[in-house]
Design a protein around this motif. Structure first.
Motif, PDB file in Angstrom:
ATOM      1  N   ALA A  25       0.836  -1.204   0.000  1.00 13.94           N
ATOM      2  CA  ALA A  25       0.000   0.000   0.000  1.00 13.94           C
ATOM      3  C   ALA A  25       0.869   1.251   0.000  1.00 13.94           C
ATOM      4  O   ALA A  25       0.570   2.227  -0.703  1.00 13.94           O
ATOM      5  CB  ALA A  25      -0.923  -0.008   1.211  1.00 13.94           C
ATOM      6  N   SER A  26       1.944   1.225   0.756  1.00  9.97           N
ATOM      7  CA  SER A  26       2.852   2.374   0.802  1.00  9.97           C
ATOM      8  C   SER A  26       3.499   2.609  -0.552  1.00  9.97           C
ATOM      9  O   SER A  26       3.651   3.748  -0.994  1.00  9.97           O
ATOM     10  CB  SER A  26       3.944   2.154   1.854  1.00  9.97           C
ATOM     11  OG  SER A  26       3.384   2.100   3.136  1.00  9.97           O
ATOM     12  N   GLU A  32       1.776   6.809  -6.768  1.00 12.31           N
ATOM     13  CA  GLU A  32       0.793   7.823  -7.140  1.00 12.31           C
ATOM     14  C   GLU A  32       1.343   9.229  -6.915  1.00 12.31           C
ATOM     15  O   GLU A  32       1.167  10.121  -7.753  1.00 12.31           O
ATOM     16  CB  GLU A  32      -0.499   7.637  -6.342  1.00 12.31           C
ATOM     17  CG  GLU A  32      -1.304   6.418  -6.731  1.00 12.31           C
ATOM     18  CD  GLU A  32      -2.506   6.210  -5.825  1.00 12.31           C
ATOM     19  OE1 GLU A  32      -2.822   7.093  -5.003  1.00 12.31           O
ATOM     20  OE2 GLU A  32      -3.138   5.144  -5.939  1.00 12.31           O
ATOM     21  N   ALA A  33       2.022   9.402  -5.781  1.00 19.38           N
ATOM     22  CA  ALA A  33       2.602  10.714  -5.479  1.00 19.38           C
ATOM     23  C   ALA A  33       3.680  11.077  -6.494  1.00 19.38           C
ATOM     24  O   ALA A  33       3.754  12.217  -6.954  1.00 19.38           O
ATOM     25  CB  ALA A  33       3.176  10.729  -4.072  1.00 19.38           C
ATOM     26  N   ALA A  36       2.039  12.055  -9.771  1.00 23.24           N
ATOM     27  CA  ALA A  36       1.446  13.395  -9.689  1.00 23.24           C
ATOM     28  C   ALA A  36       2.538  14.460  -9.766  1.00 23.24           C
ATOM     29  O   ALA A  36       2.380  15.465 -10.473  1.00 23.24           O
ATOM     30  CB  ALA A  36       0.651  13.534  -8.392  1.00 23.24           C
ATOM     31  N   GLU A  37       3.639  14.224  -9.069  1.00 22.94           N
ATOM     32  CA  GLU A  37       4.747  15.181  -9.095  1.00 22.94           C
ATOM     33  C   GLU A  37       5.354  15.275 -10.490  1.00 22.94           C
ATOM     34  O   GLU A  37       5.660  16.368 -10.979  1.00 22.94           O
ATOM     35  CB  GLU A  37       5.817  14.752  -8.092  1.00 22.94           C
ATOM     36  CG  GLU A  37       6.929  15.752  -7.913  1.00 22.94           C
ATOM     37  CD  GLU A  37       7.926  15.342  -6.842  1.00 22.94           C
ATOM     38  OE1 GLU A  37       9.047  15.879  -6.869  1.00 22.94           O
ATOM     39  OE2 GLU A  37       7.594  14.496  -5.999  1.00 22.94           O
ATOM     40  N   THR A  38       5.496  14.137 -11.145  1.00 21.19           N
ATOM     41  CA  THR A  38       6.037  14.109 -12.500  1.00 21.19           C
ATOM     42  C   THR A  38       5.122  14.857 -13.464  1.00 21.19           C
ATOM     43  O   THR A  38       5.589  15.632 -14.305  1.00 21.19           O
ATOM     44  CB  THR A  38       6.228  12.656 -12.971  1.00 21.19           C
ATOM     45  OG1 THR A  38       7.090  11.986 -12.060  1.00 21.19           O
ATOM     46  CG2 THR A  38       6.805  12.581 -14.364  1.00 21.19           C
TER      47      THR A  38
END
Length: 83
Positions: A25-26, A32-33, A36-38
């Motif tokens: 999960a981590s 996902e983070a 999003a940053e990319t």
């Protein structure tokens, strides 16, 4: 005693399974983070590129306008010489 040992083994297996699930999960959240940053970085760079492109194309347009003015001016001068 055997049932206690069996219970401990079940707890260890459950802990191992839970650790794997938490880790998975981590990783998913980290992925996902990162995505999003990319995406945010890509959009920022694209915006900067578009701005630079507009400046470059704008200056190209003004250069061609200047060339056209100079050409008309020289043509007018040449026409007056040959009349």
């Amino acid at each position: 005693m055997a049932s206690q040992l069996q219970g401990i083994q079940q707890l260890l297996q459950a802990k191992k399974c839970a650790t794997k699930k938490v880790s998975k999960a981590s990783k998913g959240k980290a992925k996902e983070a990162a995505q999003a940053e990319t995406e945010q970085y890509r959009l920022q760079r694209e915006k900067e590129f578009k701005a630079k492109e507009a400046v470059a194309l704008g200056s190209q347009g003004s250069c061609s306008s200047e060339v056209e003015k100079e050409t008309k001016k020289k043509r007018t001068i040449l026409q007056t010489y040959f009349r």
